[in-house]
Enzyme design. Structure first.
Site, PDB file in Angstrom:
ATOM      1  N   GLY A   1       0.825  -1.207   0.000  1.00 54.61           N
ATOM      2  CA  GLY A   1       0.000   0.000   0.000  1.00 54.61           C
ATOM      3  C   GLY A   1       0.851   1.245   0.000  1.00 54.61           C
ATOM      4  O   GLY A   1       2.065   1.176  -0.215  1.00 54.61           O
ATOM      5  N   ASN A   2       0.231   2.378   0.226  1.00 57.99           N
ATOM      6  CA  ASN A   2       0.981   3.634   0.285  1.00 57.99           C
ATOM      7  C   ASN A   2       0.363   4.542   1.349  1.00 57.99           C
ATOM      8  O   ASN A   2      -0.643   4.178   1.964  1.00 57.99           O
ATOM      9  CB  ASN A   2       1.007   4.304  -1.093  1.00 57.99           C
ATOM     10  CG  ASN A   2      -0.389   4.609  -1.589  1.00 57.99           C
ATOM     11  OD1 ASN A   2      -1.084   5.438  -1.019  1.00 57.99           O
ATOM     12  ND2 ASN A   2      -0.819   3.918  -2.638  1.00 57.99           N
ATOM     13  N   ARG A   3       0.971   5.697   1.538  1.00 60.92           N
ATOM     14  CA  ARG A   3       0.605   6.533   2.691  1.00 60.92           C
ATOM     15  C   ARG A   3      -0.448   7.582   2.365  1.00 60.92           C
ATOM     16  O   ARG A   3      -0.662   8.507   3.146  1.00 60.92           O
ATOM     17  CB  ARG A   3       1.862   7.203   3.247  1.00 60.92           C
ATOM     18  CG  ARG A   3       2.859   6.200   3.797  1.00 60.92           C
ATOM     19  CD  ARG A   3       4.188   6.862   4.142  1.00 60.92           C
ATOM     20  NE  ARG A   3       4.008   8.007   4.990  1.00 60.92           N
ATOM     21  CZ  ARG A   3       4.730   9.108   4.936  1.00 60.92           C
ATOM     22  NH1 ARG A   3       5.684   9.210   4.038  1.00 60.92           N
ATOM     23  NH2 ARG A   3       4.489  10.104   5.743  1.00 60.92           N
ATOM     24  N   SER A   4      -1.122   7.470   1.238  1.00 57.93           N
ATOM     25  CA  SER A   4      -2.125   8.485   0.904  1.00 57.93           C
ATOM     26  C   SER A   4      -3.293   8.442   1.899  1.00 57.93           C
ATOM     27  O   SER A   4      -3.835   7.375   2.182  1.00 57.93           O
ATOM     28  CB  SER A   4      -2.655   8.239  -0.507  1.00 57.93           C
ATOM     29  OG  SER A   4      -3.720   9.112  -0.756  1.00 57.93           O
TER      30      SER A   4
END
Ligand code: C5P
Length: 435
Positions: free
Chosen positions: A223-226
């Site tokens: 995933g990512n930190r958005s």
């Protein structure tokens, strides 16, 4: 008979970029539930001024309202007099919601009394007004209260009827304050921009927000930190300007913005499907989501073990597994390709850039605009403490060459994400309605 006030916003007058809501709190035990309503309103991007009555402050104190709203709180007209709050708060509001509305408060509002800050606010508001009554069943059913409700309704106020159930003490019956979510939904409907007209009235827009998660096994993902905050702000502002908005939300925990249709998704492929579906009849698609460029090639139906099967010499295999990745489609580029020579939808991309040895953030963003072929690229600088999850942002708006109505490239911020959203929509509106 129609009298002044409370009928609704004068037609054509747009909401503020960030809708201004007044939360009036009456002096009933249900005042604590208004704190939940306040949270829902602030977390979905509203600017909320809490106006409790003096009696409400005996149930829930000013520090709670001030902490949750981020603003000072007063119940009487004698503080901050030079700013004329007894007139300004009401005049400046896009919506006033009174929860809980006690029998006494309903009576004072119906009689047009102006003996504290909340009642003066009610007399100066030209926006929709919602009352959520809460009291004992006998008080609710009394002819006096019902006459007051009828008077307020005739003036255009919206009443969220009390729920039935356990009241203070052992008694039950109609009189409970409805759940905060229910009152919030009524506020959202009334605030939805389509009612107010606005520069995006009649436009259908799609916004993607959040970050995709690509599952590895039942418990892990890439995933990512958005956080989704910028995409939510874009959806909120578009709705406030009158657009019909579909928000394709990847893994966010933010409450749905006012008047927006939210389609939750998990992976890049789900996001692609949802955006393609919503984009069919859209005027604008804004891809603010952080889409994973790669996903694991294989999904393990059972959790991948730390130690796997025995090696040839009989011991446990402690080596780390290798995860093979495959490319996800570039959804933005796919939208541009699918549009072909058609003019619509206008397509807006986002680019989170850090800059590197090959170029500055702006250089990289210009190259990306050319590569992706979208109409507007919004580039923001990201880093450990920039953009992701924060409330403010600085962006560069880069427009495709040769578009009619196109403004010059420009920079906006640092500013709250709602204001950045307003600047992005200003740019989009220039392209939608070239002069
Ligand atoms: O190439 P990059 O990932 O920096 O581009 C960012 C823009 O492209 C964003 O608008 C994002 O929503 C979109 N994107 C996409 N599909 C991908 C990766 C990014 O639509 N697979």
């Amino acid at each position: 008979m129609t009298t002044q006030g409370w009928i609704g916003r004068p037609s054509g007058e747009p909401l503020h970029v960030i809708p201004h809501v007044v939360l009036g709190v009456g002096g009933g035990i249900a005042a604590y539930k208004a704190a939940l309503l306040l949270r829902l309103l602030t977390e979905s991007g509203h600017d909320v001024t809490v106006v409790p009555t003096a009696a409400a402050l005996r149930f829930v104190g000013a520090p709670t309202w001030e902490a949750l709203s981020g603003k000072p709180v007063s119940s009487e007209v004698w503080s901050d007099v030079s700013r004329v709050p007894h007139v300004q708060i009401g005049k400046n509001a896009d919506l006033v919601v009174v929860a809980p509305a006690t029998a006494d408060l309903l009576a004072r509002a119906a009689a047009g009394l102006a003996d504290d800050l909340l009642t003066t606010t009610l007399l100066t508001a030209h926006c929709p007004v919602v009352f959520a009554p809460a009291m004992h069943t006998e008080m609710w059913e009394h002819a006096a209260t019902q006459a007051n409700i009828a008077t307020l309704t005739a003036r255009g106020a919206h009443i969220v009827p009390p729920a039935s159930g356990r009241l203070t003490g052992a008694d039950t019956g109609p009189g409970r304050l409805p759940d905060a979510e229910e009152i919030f939904a009524v506020c959202q409907r009334l605030l939805s921009g389509s009612e107010a007209g606005g520069p995006l009235a009649g436009r259908r827009v799609v916004v993607s927000a959040g970050g995709t998660r690509e599952p590895l096994d039942p418990v892990r993902y890439l995933g990512n930190r958005s956080s989704g905050k910028q995409g939510y702000a874009l959806a909120q502002v578009a709705a406030a300007r009158g657009a019909t908005v579909t928000l394709v939300a990847a893994n966010t925990s933010l409450p749905a913005p006012t008047g927006v249709d939210v389609v939750p998704v998990g992976t890049a492929l789900e996001l692609q499907d949802a955006v393609a579906q919503a984009a069919k009849d859209a005027d604008v698609v804004v891809m603010a989501a952080a889409v994973a460029d790669f996903r694991p090639k294989a999904y393990a139906a059972a959790k991948i073990k730390k130690t796997h099967a025995a090696t040839v010499d009989g011991g446990p295999d402690e080596s780390a597994p290798t995860i093979e990745l495959v490319r996800n489609p570039d959804i933005l580029a796919g939208l541009v390709e699918h549009r072909g020579a058609a003019e619509r939808p206008l397509i807006v991309g986002f680019a989170a850039e850090t800059g590197d040895e090959t170029g500055s953030v702006l250089d990289l963003a210009r190259a990306k605009l050319a590569r992706k072929g979208c109409d507007l690229l919004v580039a923001n600088e990201v880093g450990v403490d920039k953009a992701f999850g924060t409330d403010a942002n600085t962006v560069h708006l880069l427009f495709r060459d040769g578009l009619p109505g196109s403004p010059r490239d420009h920079t906006a911020g640092p500013a709250p994400k709602a204001e950045i959203a307003a600047v992005v929509w200003d740019g989009v509106q220039a392209l939608l309605d070239p002069r």
